[in-house]
Design a protein around this motif. Structure first.
Motif, mmCIF file in Angstrom:
data_model
loop_
_atom_site.group_PDB
_atom_site.id
_atom_site.type_symbol
_atom_site.label_atom_id
_atom_site.label_comp_id
_atom_site.label_asym_id
_atom_site.label_seq_id
_atom_site.Cartn_x
_atom_site.Cartn_y
_atom_site.Cartn_z
ATOM 1 N N ASN A 18 -4.786 -6.374 18.008
ATOM 2 C CA ASN A 18 -3.505 -6.855 17.503
ATOM 3 C C ASN A 18 -2.522 -5.703 17.682
ATOM 4 O O ASN A 18 -2.826 -4.572 17.271
ATOM 5 N N GLU A 36 -4.262 -2.311 16.407
ATOM 6 C CA GLU A 36 -5.579 -2.199 15.809
ATOM 7 C C GLU A 36 -6.621 -2.906 16.675
ATOM 8 O O GLU A 36 -6.301 -3.758 17.501
ATOM 9 N N ILE A 79 -8.943 -9.253 2.928
ATOM 10 C CA ILE A 79 -7.688 -8.595 2.576
ATOM 11 C C ILE A 79 -7.846 -7.090 2.765
ATOM 12 O O ILE A 79 -8.845 -6.509 2.338
ATOM 13 N N SER A 80 -6.860 -6.482 3.394
ATOM 14 C CA SER A 80 -6.918 -5.060 3.684
ATOM 15 C C SER A 80 -7.053 -4.226 2.408
ATOM 16 O O SER A 80 -6.413 -4.507 1.393
ATOM 17 N N PRO A 108 4.512 -6.006 18.213
ATOM 18 C CA PRO A 108 5.140 -6.823 19.263
ATOM 19 C C PRO A 108 6.012 -6.027 20.238
ATOM 20 O O PRO A 108 5.975 -6.264 21.445
ATOM 21 N N TRP A 168 3.290 1.712 12.979
ATOM 22 C CA TRP A 168 2.011 1.117 13.376
ATOM 23 C C TRP A 168 2.071 0.703 14.833
ATOM 24 O O TRP A 168 3.039 0.083 15.264
ATOM 25 N N TYR A 194 0.862 -1.178 0.000
ATOM 26 C CA TYR A 194 0.000 0.000 0.000
ATOM 27 C C TYR A 194 0.895 1.223 0.000
ATOM 28 O O TYR A 194 1.989 1.209 0.579
ATOM 29 N N GLY A 246 -6.433 -1.005 2.830
ATOM 30 C CA GLY A 246 -5.593 0.126 3.184
ATOM 31 C C GLY A 246 -6.244 1.056 4.180
ATOM 32 O O GLY A 246 -7.421 0.932 4.515
ATOM 33 N N MET A 247 -5.448 1.991 4.663
ATOM 34 C CA MET A 247 -5.892 2.963 5.671
ATOM 35 C C MET A 247 -6.466 4.151 4.924
ATOM 36 O O MET A 247 -5.717 5.041 4.490
ATOM 37 N N HIS A 288 3.573 0.386 2.772
ATOM 38 C CA HIS A 288 3.401 -0.500 3.909
ATOM 39 C C HIS A 288 2.947 -1.868 3.420
ATOM 40 O O HIS A 288 2.356 -1.999 2.346
ATOM 41 N N TYR A 334 -1.752 9.253 15.188
ATOM 42 C CA TYR A 334 -2.893 9.276 14.275
ATOM 43 C C TYR A 334 -3.796 8.073 14.525
ATOM 44 O O TYR A 334 -3.310 6.957 14.760
ATOM 45 N N TYR A 376 1.126 5.606 0.529
ATOM 46 C CA TYR A 376 0.525 6.789 1.128
ATOM 47 C C TYR A 376 1.348 8.012 0.773
ATOM 48 O O TYR A 376 2.571 7.932 0.640
ATOM 49 N N LEU A 379 -4.192 7.703 1.541
ATOM 50 C CA LEU A 379 -4.022 6.480 0.764
ATOM 51 C C LEU A 379 -3.975 6.779 -0.733
ATOM 52 O O LEU A 379 -4.872 7.431 -1.270
ATOM 53 N N PHE A 392 5.880 -0.380 7.917
ATOM 54 C CA PHE A 392 6.032 0.732 6.982
ATOM 55 C C PHE A 392 7.464 0.805 6.480
ATOM 56 O O PHE A 392 8.409 0.496 7.220
ATOM 57 N N ILE A 427 -1.439 4.848 14.728
ATOM 58 C CA ILE A 427 -0.133 4.976 14.113
ATOM 59 C C ILE A 427 0.524 6.198 14.718
ATOM 60 O O ILE A 427 -0.158 7.155 15.078
ATOM 61 N N TYR A 429 -3.690 0.775 -3.120
ATOM 62 C CA TYR A 429 -3.876 -0.369 -2.233
ATOM 63 C C TYR A 429 -3.813 -1.661 -3.045
ATOM 64 O O TYR A 429 -4.027 -1.650 -4.264
ATOM 65 N N LEU A 472 6.502 6.596 9.684
ATOM 66 C CA LEU A 472 5.291 6.104 10.320
ATOM 67 C C LEU A 472 5.542 4.787 11.037
ATOM 68 O O LEU A 472 6.291 3.940 10.550
#
Lengths: 110, 121
Positions: free
Chosen positions: B58, B50, B104-105, B61, B47, A33, B107-108, A88, B94, A35, A45, A101, B37, A48, B45
């Protein structure tokens, strides 16, 4: 830990094509993805699932994938495209998937 | 149009707990994952973690021992707590929305305005 590698900076003249790469060992198996972040703003975004573009994003932004590298291509670069760009993807090497990322690429429009 | 509005304390002392909340205006609350984020000054950035509408979480780690992300579906809010903060936690934080299709994602696609958090004695 899993890393995504981007070039720190890319420079291009207005009207030219900019290509920003993102490399990672798991990219053949995980979507990427992209950004765009302008100074003082939240990221937005651009691309994707490697190649899909949200409807509001201009067609000059496109994504591609080849092996362990994904590429963001900006055709006909405009001054307003000067920004930081982040890729990402997902790290599945741990107990649970996590988001990773790239370090970001600063695009300079000369 | 979906909007995320976030707020929380912007100045903390070392060892205190960071607390931020993000409100979701418009759109579905249950069809998405909600994420946090952060971005340290002049850096990229990162993460944090979530949560979904049912409270399933999640976390990154390396932050897992200090992070709690929770959700309040009745208020359409989700929150971040980060304990035992240090100067290394100084960043713009953020909140964002993550959609998915077929598991499947996508995206943000929606972001909050960001909250600057400074940790200093």
């Amino acid at each position: 830990s899993y890393e995504l590698t981007q070039p720190p900076s890319v420079s291009v003249s207005p009207g030219q094509t900019a290509r920003i790469t993102c490399s990672g060992d798991a990219l053949p198996n995980q979507f990427a993805y992209w950004y765009q972040q302008k100074p003082g703003q939240a990221p937005g975004l651009l691309i994707y699932k490697d190649t899909e573009r949200p409807s509001a994003i201009p067609e000059r932004f496109s994504g591609s994938s080849s092996g362990t590298t994904v590429t963001l291509t900006i055709s006909g670069v405009q001054a307003e495209d000067e920004a930081d760009y982040y890729c990402h993807s997902t790290d599945t090497s741990g107990s649970y998937p996590s988001v990773v990322f790239g370090g970001g690429t600063k695009l300079a429009v000369l | 149009q979906v909007q995320l509005q976030q707020w929380g304390a912007g100045l903390l002392k070392p060892s205190e707990t960071l607390s931020l909340t993000c409100a979701v205006y418009g759109g579905s609350f249950s069809d998405y994952y909600w994420i946090w984020i952060r971005q340290p000054p002049g850096k990229g950035l990162e993460w944090i973690g979530e949560v979904n509408h049912s409270g399933s979480t999640n976390y990154k780690p390396s932050l897992k021992s200090r992070v709690t992300i929770s959700v309040d579906t009745s208020k359409r809010h989700f929150s971040l707590r980060l304990s035992s903060v240090t100067a290394a936690d100084t960043a713009v934080y953020y909140c964002a929305r993550v959609g998915s299709s077929g598991g499947i994602s996508d995206g943000m696609d929606v972001w909050g305005q960001g909250t600057t958090v400074t940790v200093s004695s």
